[in-house]
Design a protein around this motif. Structure first.
Motif, PDB file in Angstrom:
ATOM      1  N   ASP A 101       4.502  -0.324   9.508  1.00  0.00           N
ATOM      2  CA  ASP A 101       3.483  -1.044   8.563  1.00  0.00           C
ATOM      3  C   ASP A 101       2.609  -0.101   7.944  1.00  0.00           C
ATOM      4  OD1 ASP A 101       3.110  -3.688   7.164  1.00  0.00           O
ATOM      5  OD2 ASP A 101       1.254  -3.479   8.253  1.00  0.00           O
ATOM      6  N   SER A 103       2.442   2.715   7.423  1.00  0.00           N
ATOM      7  CA  SER A 103       3.058   4.017   6.700  1.00  0.00           C
ATOM      8  C   SER A 103       3.530   3.662   5.613  1.00  0.00           C
ATOM      9  CB  SER A 103       3.993   4.702   7.535  1.00  0.00           C
ATOM     10  OG  SER A 103       5.185   3.807   7.652  1.00  0.00           O
ATOM     11  N   LEU A 104       3.512   2.161   5.218  1.00  0.00           N
ATOM     12  CA  LEU A 104       4.331   1.803   3.760  1.00  0.00           C
ATOM     13  C   LEU A 104       2.949   1.659   2.894  1.00  0.00           C
ATOM     14  CD1 LEU A 104       6.444  -1.086   5.286  1.00  0.00           C
ATOM     15  CD2 LEU A 104       7.033   1.081   4.534  1.00  0.00           C
ATOM     16  N   SER A 105       3.526   1.932   1.567  1.00  0.00           N
ATOM     17  CA  SER A 105       2.625   1.953   0.363  1.00  0.00           C
ATOM     18  C   SER A 105       2.631   0.065   0.262  1.00  0.00           C
ATOM     19  CB  SER A 105       3.059   2.481  -0.693  1.00  0.00           C
ATOM     20  OG  SER A 105       4.078   2.218  -1.259  1.00  0.00           O
ATOM     21  N   GLU A 108       6.037  -0.540  -1.413  1.00  0.00           N
ATOM     22  CA  GLU A 108       6.989  -0.588  -0.438  1.00  0.00           C
ATOM     23  C   GLU A 108       6.851  -1.629   0.491  1.00  0.00           C
ATOM     24  OE1 GLU A 108       7.827   4.208   0.588  1.00  0.00           O
ATOM     25  OE2 GLU A 108       5.923   3.174   1.483  1.00  0.00           O
ATOM     26  N   ARG A 109       5.745  -2.132   0.641  1.00  0.00           N
ATOM     27  CA  ARG A 109       5.480  -3.541   1.760  1.00  0.00           C
ATOM     28  C   ARG A 109       5.915  -4.624   0.853  1.00  0.00           C
ATOM     29  NH1 ARG A 109       0.779  -2.381   2.565  1.00  0.00           N
ATOM     30  NH2 ARG A 109       1.215  -1.300   4.540  1.00  0.00           N
ATOM     31  N   VAL A 112       9.716  -4.761   0.894  1.00  0.00           N
ATOM     32  CA  VAL A 112      10.464  -5.265   2.227  1.00  0.00           C
ATOM     33  C   VAL A 112      10.159  -6.590   2.304  1.00  0.00           C
ATOM     34  CG1 VAL A 112      10.008  -5.018   4.541  1.00  0.00           C
ATOM     35  CG2 VAL A 112       9.979  -3.003   3.300  1.00  0.00           C
TER      36      VAL A 112
END
Length: 134
Positions: A101, A103-105, A108-109, A112
């Protein structure tokens, strides 16, 4: 085997609990419920549910208490030690998910989360995939 079943099997193996006992604890982690409700959720007889609760109680994972609103009924409550034991066995997975979690921008989050919400809605709209036989 589904991911949920894989996780339950891992916890079952590492804790020495049966798959059914772990499944009961999953429900009890959400809220206290009565033995009859456990039977319904696990699709077992009330006698089997009583046995499950007896075994979990003997291992110190649950306690029976008078129902909070109806003193004629009993509710089953998960113990703090049971929560700790399950979290101990699941800690590695939770840490890995937290790292993923992190590591996601934010963009990106967002993708998802949108996908997962859509997947859950699709699964709920489809209804049960396997018909249970009484």
């Amino acid at each position: 085997m589904s991911l949920e079943a894989d996780v339950r099997q891992h916890v079952s193996t590492s804790t020495g609990l049966s798959d059914t006992e772990v499944h009961a604890l999953e429900h009890l982690a959400r809220q206290p419920i009565g033995p009859a409700e456990i039977a319904r959720l696990l699709d077992v007889s009330t006698a089997a549910s009583t046995g499950i609760v007896d075994r979990l109680e003997a291992k110190g994972h649950v306690e029976r208490r008078p129902h909070s609103r109806d003193r004629r009924r009993t509710e089953v409550v998960i113990t703090d030690s049971a929560r700790s034991e399950v979290l101990q066995h699941m800690g590695g997975m939770f840490r890995a998910l937290a790292q993923l979690d992190a590591s996601l921008s934010p963009d990106e989050r967002e993708v998802v989360v949108r996908y997962l919400r859509g997947a859950v809605a699709a699964a709920e709209a489809a209804g049960p995939l396997v018909e249970t036989v009484p």
